[in-house]
Design an enzyme around this catalytic site. Sequence first.
Site, PDB file in Angstrom:
ATOM      1  CD  GLU A  96      -1.826   1.580   2.914  1.00  0.00           C
ATOM      2  OE1 GLU A  96      -1.485   2.722   3.294  1.00  0.00           O
ATOM      3  OE2 GLU A  96      -2.259   0.707   3.691  1.00  0.00           O
TER       4      GLU A  96
ATOM      5  CD  GLU B 263       7.313   4.138   1.549  1.00  0.00           C
ATOM      6  OE1 GLU B 263       6.538   4.542   2.438  1.00  0.00           O
ATOM      7  OE2 GLU B 263       7.903   4.903   0.758  1.00  0.00           O
TER       8      GLU B 263
END
Length: 397
Positions: A92, A169
Site C-alpha cells: 500500500e 520505503e
Amino acid sequence: MRRVRRLLGGMVIWGVLASCQPSAMRVQPASLADAEVLPTDPTLVSGTLANGLAYYVRNNGIPRQRAELRLVLKAGSLCEADDQRGLAHMLEHMAFNGTTQFPATSLVDFLQSLGIKFGSDLNAHTSFDQTVYQLQVPTDEPQLMAQALAVLAGWAGGITLTDAEIEKERGVVLEEWRASLGAARRLGDRVLDASLAGSRYPERKPIGTEASLRGFTPEELRRFYRDWYRPELMAVVVVGDVQPDSVVVQIQKQFGELRNPSAAPAFVEPALPIDRSTKVGIFTDPELPQSSVVLSIKRQEREGQTYDSYRRGLLVTLLTLALNERLADLAKASVPPFLGAGAGDTRVNVTTREYSVMAGVREGETLVGLGALAVEVERLRRFGVAEPALARAKANL
C-alpha cells in the site's frame, strides 16, 4: 505495595459472554416478505467487467464538481505467506512511489497539481481482509476523471516496485512499526490474540513483524502483488458530481485490460471460529493510565441484502441506543460504578460481527464496573427495552 498498585493500575479485563446475547439480536423474520432482497438504488450504475472487476458508480451533485473514488481489494494481511508478513501494508505504501504511467515522484506531483492533499483527499488503508485506496478529485474539467481513474488503474496493475524505492520505503514502514509500540498497541495485540485465538488473525497483524519488515526481499513483495492484486478481487467505486455512463466507459477502458494471473493462490474467504465457552482475560501494562473492562460476544452474521437483515440492523442500533442511555445514567449516579461506559456493534470480517460493552473504571473498582456491565446486559437479556426507552431510541435514530 505502591509499586504493585502502579503495575496493576493499567488493566484491561476482557470477557466473552457465551449466553448473554440480547434477544434483539436473535429476532426472526416477521414475515416471508422479510426474506426478499432489498431493491437496488435505481440511481446506482453497477456491473462486472469480463476480467471479474466490479464497479459501482452513482451521481451525487453535492458537493458540486467533486467526486470520491475507491479502489477496493478483497485481500489484506491474511493473504500473506510466512515470509510476507507486513507486505500487504508495505505494498500500500509503495503504490504512492510510482506506477508505469506516473513513475516515481510524478504521481504525487500530478495529484498535488490538482489540489489533492495527502490524508484528506488521498489516502489508503490495509486491514486483515482488504486494502482500500481513496481519492477525492475535482470534476470541473472532463479529463480529470479519466486521469484519476488512470491513477487507480496504476495501483491495480502498474505499481513499479523498483529495488531502490522498496529500500527507501522499508525504513518508513519500520519507523511506523516502531512508533506504534506503545501501551495501547501492546494491550490491543494481547486482547486480539486472546479474542481471535484459533484463527489466522493473530499471526497476520497488518503491521507485520520487525524481522519480516527487515528481512523481506523485493521479489517477495512483487510476488504478493502478482498473486493478489488481480481484477477478480477488485472493485472500483465512484460517487460524486459525475455522469455515470461516461465514468463506466472510462472504467472499461482503464481496467478492462487487466488480467488475472494463471497460477495464483486460491482465494479463501476469511473465517473466524465462534467458541461458545466463556473466556476471561486480564491484561496489565505499567504505562496504561486507566483501567477498563470489556464484555463482548461474537456472532456469525453476513452483511445482508434482505429486508430482514436491514430490520435486524435497525433493532441492534435501537438496542445500542437504549443501552448507552442506561450506561450514561449510571455514570451520572451519586456513586457511579464506572467513569464512563458504552456499547457498540462492529463487523470483524465478512462473516462475523462482535457486540461489545465497555467501561473505564477507577483504581480498585474493577469488579464493581464489571459487575455493573454484566447486570445491565443480563437485564436486557431478560426484560428487553421498556417502551419509553424504545421511543427515545427511535426518536434519536
